[in-house]
Design a protein around this motif. Structure first.
Motif, mmCIF file in Angstrom:
data_model
loop_
_atom_site.group_PDB
_atom_site.id
_atom_site.type_symbol
_atom_site.label_atom_id
_atom_site.label_comp_id
_atom_site.label_asym_id
_atom_site.label_seq_id
_atom_site.Cartn_x
_atom_site.Cartn_y
_atom_site.Cartn_z
ATOM 1 N N MET A 1 21.975 2.304 100.985
ATOM 2 C CA MET A 1 21.864 1.339 102.081
ATOM 3 C C MET A 1 21.512 -0.023 101.507
ATOM 4 O O MET A 1 20.668 -0.132 100.620
ATOM 5 N N ALA A 2 22.172 -1.088 101.998
ATOM 6 C CA ALA A 2 21.922 -2.419 101.452
ATOM 7 C C ALA A 2 22.276 -3.469 102.484
ATOM 8 O O ALA A 2 23.000 -3.212 103.447
ATOM 9 N N ASP A 3 21.756 -4.684 102.277
ATOM 10 C CA ASP A 3 22.152 -5.832 103.071
ATOM 11 C C ASP A 3 23.383 -6.426 102.412
ATOM 12 O O ASP A 3 23.299 -7.189 101.457
ATOM 13 N N ALA A 4 24.544 -6.048 102.945
ATOM 14 C CA ALA A 4 25.799 -6.421 102.291
ATOM 15 C C ALA A 4 26.377 -7.720 102.837
ATOM 16 O O ALA A 4 27.546 -8.019 102.622
ATOM 17 N N ARG A 5 25.566 -8.511 103.514
ATOM 18 C CA ARG A 5 26.037 -9.822 103.961
ATOM 19 C C ARG A 5 26.117 -10.792 102.792
ATOM 20 O O ARG A 5 26.665 -11.886 102.913
ATOM 21 N N GLN A 6 25.562 -10.421 101.640
ATOM 22 C CA GLN A 6 25.640 -11.231 100.439
ATOM 23 C C GLN A 6 26.830 -10.772 99.595
ATOM 24 O O GLN A 6 27.380 -9.700 99.793
ATOM 25 N N SER A 7 27.204 -11.596 98.593
ATOM 26 C CA SER A 7 28.317 -11.227 97.714
ATOM 27 C C SER A 7 27.890 -10.212 96.666
ATOM 28 O O SER A 7 28.725 -9.511 96.097
ATOM 29 N N ALA A 82 6.113 19.124 104.782
ATOM 30 C CA ALA A 82 6.890 19.734 105.862
ATOM 31 C C ALA A 82 7.569 18.671 106.719
ATOM 32 O O ALA A 82 8.736 18.808 107.094
ATOM 33 N N ILE A 83 6.858 17.592 107.015
ATOM 34 C CA ILE A 83 7.460 16.560 107.864
ATOM 35 C C ILE A 83 8.564 15.829 107.106
ATOM 36 O O ILE A 83 9.573 15.423 107.711
ATOM 37 N N ASP A 84 8.430 15.689 105.784
ATOM 38 C CA ASP A 84 9.494 15.065 104.991
ATOM 39 C C ASP A 84 10.780 15.890 105.077
ATOM 40 O O ASP A 84 11.872 15.347 105.286
ATOM 41 N N ARG A 85 10.641 17.186 104.904
ATOM 42 C CA ARG A 85 11.816 18.066 104.977
ATOM 43 C C ARG A 85 12.434 18.045 106.367
ATOM 44 O O ARG A 85 13.661 18.046 106.520
ATOM 45 N N MET A 86 11.581 18.011 107.386
ATOM 46 C CA MET A 86 12.082 17.999 108.752
ATOM 47 C C MET A 86 12.847 16.710 109.055
ATOM 48 O O MET A 86 13.924 16.734 109.656
ATOM 49 N N LEU A 87 12.332 15.565 108.616
ATOM 50 C CA LEU A 87 12.998 14.288 108.869
ATOM 51 C C LEU A 87 14.348 14.214 108.163
ATOM 52 O O LEU A 87 15.329 13.706 108.713
ATOM 53 N N ARG A 88 14.402 14.726 106.946
ATOM 54 C CA ARG A 88 15.667 14.706 106.202
ATOM 55 C C ARG A 88 16.728 15.544 106.922
ATOM 56 O O ARG A 88 17.850 15.096 107.138
ATOM 57 N N ALA A 89 16.369 16.766 107.305
ATOM 58 C CA ALA A 89 17.338 17.644 107.957
ATOM 59 C C ALA A 89 17.693 17.143 109.350
ATOM 60 O O ALA A 89 18.844 17.273 109.780
ATOM 61 N N ALA A 90 16.737 16.557 110.060
ATOM 62 C CA ALA A 90 17.026 16.024 111.395
ATOM 63 C C ALA A 90 18.055 14.897 111.319
ATOM 64 O O ALA A 90 18.932 14.769 112.186
ATOM 65 N N ARG A 122 12.287 5.705 104.019
ATOM 66 C CA ARG A 122 13.087 5.903 102.805
ATOM 67 C C ARG A 122 13.760 7.278 102.816
ATOM 68 O O ARG A 122 14.892 7.426 102.337
ATOM 69 N N ILE A 123 13.091 8.260 103.366
ATOM 70 C CA ILE A 123 13.688 9.590 103.484
ATOM 71 C C ILE A 123 14.891 9.540 104.421
ATOM 72 O O ILE A 123 15.944 10.140 104.138
ATOM 73 N N LEU A 124 14.776 8.830 105.529
ATOM 74 C CA LEU A 124 15.895 8.713 106.469
ATOM 75 C C LEU A 124 17.086 8.025 105.807
ATOM 76 O O LEU A 124 18.239 8.434 105.999
ATOM 77 N N ILE A 125 16.820 6.990 105.029
ATOM 78 C CA ILE A 125 17.903 6.279 104.342
ATOM 79 C C ILE A 125 18.604 7.212 103.357
ATOM 80 O O ILE A 125 19.836 7.287 103.315
ATOM 81 N N SER A 126 17.822 7.930 102.565
ATOM 82 C CA SER A 126 18.402 8.848 101.587
ATOM 83 C C SER A 126 19.244 9.919 102.259
ATOM 84 O O SER A 126 20.352 10.246 101.804
ATOM 85 N N ALA A 127 18.738 10.469 103.367
ATOM 86 C CA ALA A 127 19.483 11.510 104.072
ATOM 87 C C ALA A 127 20.754 10.955 104.696
ATOM 88 O O ALA A 127 21.803 11.607 104.683
#
Length: 229
Positions: A1-7, A82-90, A122-127
């Motif tokens: 994930m990135a801010d791709a409004r730049q070159s 546990a919450i990290d794993r749950m957020l990734r799978a969700a 960061r977990i949501l972005i990675s997932a």
């Protein structure tokens, strides 16, 4: 994930490590980047550093509108990994909004939840990167159970509670909120409050699921009831 409004953009250490060490990409290799709001660009790896990759941003490849029908997960906070794993799978299961709840039996307090918020994002972005989701789930600040009920439409809520009727195999395709309790379940007062508001209660059968498993089973069941739309 990135801010791709730049070159060009420079990625952080985690994303750079993934590209260079895990995917073994080199300078000149093509990649795709997204902004979490539905836009995806082509890009080329310019500096293949495992600490800070540089990308040259190319043309916009696609742009999708946010979903009109949203699925929200209002889940009581649980501790540890546990919450990290749950957020990734969700995220992989298509959740659109995540609302951490402070219920009577929550295992984390507000201060700890606020301190973990960036880590969870960061977990949501990675997932989202892993499952190629162009729209990042929205992670809301932790909210008290009663405060949440005061701000939501009871008609949109589906409360998960053992002993209630099983979640139907077919449900109207409309924006919905799944209310999931912590280890130990909802308190009697919380159940009574939802009954007073007319919130529908459902179960996932006779098995007793862990607090990290129940939200995922409920999300999958709801998506199935919507014919995976």
């Amino acid at each position: 994930m990135a801010d791709a409004r730049q070159s060009s953009v420079v990625l952080g250490a985690a994303a750079s490590h993934h590209l260079v060490r895990v995917r073994r990409l080199r300078r000149g290799d093509p990649v795709e980047v997204f902004d979490g709001e539905g836009r995806v660009w082509s890009a080329v790896l310019d500096d293949a550093s495992a600490q800070a990759c540089a990308l040259n941003i190319g043309p916009l490849l696609s742009e999708t509108a946010p979903p009109k029908v949203r699925v929200e997960l209002a889940v009581a906070l649980i501790k540890g990994d546990a919450i990290d794993r749950m957020l990734r799978a969700a995220t992989e299961l298509g959740v659109d909004d995540i609302r951490p709840l402070l219920s009577g039996r929550s295992q984390l307090g507000r201060e700890r939840a606020d301190g973990r918020r960036e880590h969870w994002r960061r977990i949501l972005i990675s997932a989202a990167e892993q499952c190629r989701r162009a729209h990042l789930p929205q992670l809301h600040p932790a909210l008290g159970f009663d405060d949440f009920l005061d701000q939501t439409d009871p008609a949109d809520c589906l409360l998960l509670r053992p002993g209630a009727p099983a979640l139907p195999m077919r449900l109207p395709h409309r924006s919905s909120t799944l209310l999931i309790g912590p280890e130990g379940g909802w308190t009697d007062a919380e159940v009574q409050r939802t009954e007073q508001l007319g919130i529908r209660a459902f179960s996932l059968g006779n098995l007793v699921l862990r607090a990290e498993t129940a939200p995922l089973a409920a999300l999958a069941a709801l998506r199935h009831a919507w014919a995976w739309r």
